[in-house]
Design a protein around this motif. Structure first.
Motif, PDB file in Angstrom:
ATOM      1  N   PHE A 144      44.249  36.965  23.527  1.00 18.34           N
ATOM      2  CA  PHE A 144      43.555  38.070  22.851  1.00 18.34           C
ATOM      3  C   PHE A 144      43.059  39.101  23.858  1.00 18.34           C
ATOM      4  O   PHE A 144      43.160  40.309  23.631  1.00 18.34           O
ATOM      5  N   TYR A 145      42.501  38.610  24.976  1.00 17.58           N
ATOM      6  CA  TYR A 145      41.907  39.523  25.952  1.00 17.58           C
ATOM      7  C   TYR A 145      42.931  40.436  26.615  1.00 17.58           C
ATOM      8  O   TYR A 145      42.588  41.480  27.143  1.00 17.58           O
ATOM      9  N   LYS A 146      44.176  40.011  26.604  1.00 18.00           N
ATOM     10  CA  LYS A 146      45.224  40.816  27.255  1.00 18.00           C
ATOM     11  C   LYS A 146      45.748  41.916  26.338  1.00 18.00           C
ATOM     12  O   LYS A 146      46.440  42.826  26.787  1.00 18.00           O
ATOM     13  N   MET A 147      45.468  41.807  25.058  1.00 19.53           N
ATOM     14  CA  MET A 147      46.024  42.765  24.094  1.00 19.53           C
ATOM     15  C   MET A 147      45.348  44.128  24.198  1.00 19.53           C
ATOM     16  O   MET A 147      44.182  44.220  24.593  1.00 19.53           O
ATOM     17  N   ASP A 148      46.070  45.165  23.786  1.00 19.57           N
ATOM     18  CA  ASP A 148      45.435  46.481  23.672  1.00 19.57           C
ATOM     19  C   ASP A 148      44.646  46.534  22.358  1.00 19.57           C
ATOM     20  O   ASP A 148      44.687  45.586  21.557  1.00 19.57           O
ATOM     21  N   ILE A 149      43.923  47.627  22.147  1.00 20.73           N
ATOM     22  CA  ILE A 149      43.043  47.731  20.970  1.00 20.73           C
ATOM     23  C   ILE A 149      43.836  47.572  19.673  1.00 20.73           C
ATOM     24  O   ILE A 149      43.409  46.886  18.736  1.00 20.73           O
ATOM     25  N   ALA A 186      42.294  42.291  36.747  1.00 19.99           N
ATOM     26  CA  ALA A 186      43.663  42.793  36.525  1.00 19.99           C
ATOM     27  C   ALA A 186      44.378  42.057  35.398  1.00 19.99           C
ATOM     28  O   ALA A 186      45.184  42.642  34.675  1.00 19.99           O
ATOM     29  N   LEU A 187      44.093  40.763  35.237  1.00 24.28           N
ATOM     30  CA  LEU A 187      44.807  39.970  34.231  1.00 24.28           C
ATOM     31  C   LEU A 187      43.975  39.726  32.973  1.00 24.28           C
ATOM     32  O   LEU A 187      44.366  38.936  32.119  1.00 24.28           O
ATOM     33  N   SER A 188      42.850  40.408  32.875  1.00 23.86           N
ATOM     34  CA  SER A 188      41.977  40.285  31.690  1.00 23.86           C
ATOM     35  C   SER A 188      41.644  38.831  31.367  1.00 23.86           C
ATOM     36  O   SER A 188      41.737  38.400  30.213  1.00 23.86           O
ATOM     37  N   LEU A 189      41.247  38.078  32.381  1.00 26.50           N
ATOM     38  CA  LEU A 189      40.889  36.667  32.168  1.00 26.50           C
ATOM     39  C   LEU A 189      39.403  36.576  31.832  1.00 26.50           C
ATOM     40  O   LEU A 189      38.606  35.983  32.566  1.00 26.50           O
ATOM     41  N   GLU A 190      39.032  37.167  30.712  1.00 21.09           N
ATOM     42  CA  GLU A 190      37.610  37.321  30.396  1.00 21.09           C
ATOM     43  C   GLU A 190      36.908  36.009  30.077  1.00 21.09           C
ATOM     44  O   GLU A 190      35.690  35.955  30.002  1.00 21.09           O
ATOM     45  N   ASP A 191      37.703  34.960  29.834  1.00 20.33           N
ATOM     46  CA  ASP A 191      37.087  33.657  29.576  1.00 20.33           C
ATOM     47  C   ASP A 191      36.668  32.958  30.867  1.00 20.33           C
ATOM     48  O   ASP A 191      36.030  31.912  30.823  1.00 20.33           O
ATOM     49  N   TYR A 192      37.056  33.518  32.016  1.00 18.88           N
ATOM     50  CA  TYR A 192      36.793  32.864  33.301  1.00 18.88           C
ATOM     51  C   TYR A 192      35.751  33.616  34.115  1.00 18.88           C
ATOM     52  O   TYR A 192      35.662  34.839  34.062  1.00 18.88           O
ATOM     53  N   SER A 193      34.992  32.856  34.909  1.00 22.94           N
ATOM     54  CA  SER A 193      34.125  33.467  35.925  1.00 22.94           C
ATOM     55  C   SER A 193      34.694  33.063  37.282  1.00 22.94           C
ATOM     56  O   SER A 193      35.521  32.140  37.370  1.00 22.94           O
TER      57      SER A 193
END
Lengths: 215, 85
Positions: free
Chosen positions: A53-58, B15-22
């Motif tokens: 989900f986090y990789k997707m665009d809006i 860069a890889l949008s790994l928002e679940d990780y710290s």
């Protein structure tokens, strides 16, 4: 007697107004979050974990959330459905990601296009995201149209059902650009014995008008 | 080396949008692909862009990627030995 196709369920998200509606009932609401933060809040609050989900665009985030909430609420979560189509209509295509991509390539001295952004520079990617998530093997298609248009949506539905391989469809209007991210997704089925409202241009319009007028 | 590893973790999350990780949750010795962070082929391309943009390293041989993207520590060692700035 001919079986009428039914709208089984629908979901609506207006990220600008920070609201989520399922079958006419407002199920989630926040205040003053920007579009991206609101969509993330909806994901974290109402959806199962799916890190992609986090990789997707809006645009894809909006479509993904609409589909997740729709399938959960309608009890239609089963995967690997071979007779379900996905059709998405929008006006601005993938302009959000196109603009980001353009910004990353317009300076020859700082030319670093992002592959992760580039893959979203097509408006039909959202249909693929939903199909992959749910292992759907039916038709997926994306249309560009100027605005929400119930007549147009009904025509798309009718066309999809001409193909006897399709027995149900996720039919959606998903529009996202700048500060706007608003979408509606219907689950419509022609299978016998399904409960719902008969699908018609008028019904598709009524639902939309109620959502738009319900401030 | 530890500072470079931490910088890399931050850059990869961004860069890889790994928002679940710290940063703390990422093990520098875990595989980046397959298991560990579970990155995919688009992520690999994004890492190649990151190397060039942040460290001036051009990776012309894709086979090299298999070797240096084994883990963040291996990647940091490669950057240390080859960085342009």
């Amino acid at each position: 007697m001919k079986q009428e196709s039914k709208i089984i369920s629908y979901t609506y998200i207006d990220a600008e107004r920070n609201i989520v509606v399922i079958n006419g009932e407002k199920v989630f609401e926040t205040e003053n979050l920007d579009i991206k933060d609101f969509l993330t809040k909806v994901y974290k609050t109402l959806c199962d974990s799916y890190p992609k989900f986090y990789k997707m665009d809006i645009h894809c985030k909006l479509g993904y959330l609409l589909s997740e909430l729709l399938l959960e609420s309608s009890g239609n979560r089963q995967k690997g459905i071979e007779d379900r189509a996905i059709a998405v209509v929008n006006s601005s295509s993938s302009l959000c990601s196109d603009i980001k991509h353009q910004a990353s390539i317009e300076d020859n001295g700082n030319y670093f296009p992002s592959p992760a952004n580039f893959v979203y520079t097509l408006s039909n990617i959202v249909t693929g995201e939903i199909a992959i998530r749910n292992k759907y093997y039916g038709e997926t298609i994306s249309y560009i149209h100027s605005s929400y248009d119930s007549k147009y949506l009904k025509e798309i539905f009718d066309l999809s059902m001409v193909d006897e391989c399709n027995n149900s469809i996720l039919l959606s209007w998903i529009e996202s650009i700048d500060t706007t991210a608003e979408g509606i997704m219907f689950l419509i089925s022609k299978e016998e014995g399904k409960e719902g409202v008969n699908v018609s241009e008028k019904e598709l319009d009524n639902i939309w008008q109620k959502l738009k007028n319900n401030k | 080396m530890e500072k470079l590893i931490n910088d890399l973790k931050e850059q990869i999350i961004e860069a890889l949008s790994l928002e679940d990780y710290s940063v703390e949750e990422i093990n520098a010795d875990e595989p980046l692909f397959g298991e560990g962070l579970g990155l995919d082929s688009i992520d690999a391309l994004e890492l190649i862009v990151l190397l060039e943009k942040n460290y001036g390293i051009k990776l012309n041989d894709p086979e090299k990627g298999k070797e240096i993207f084994k883990s963040i520590r291996v990647l940091a060692e490669y950057i240390n030995a080859n960085r342009a700035f």
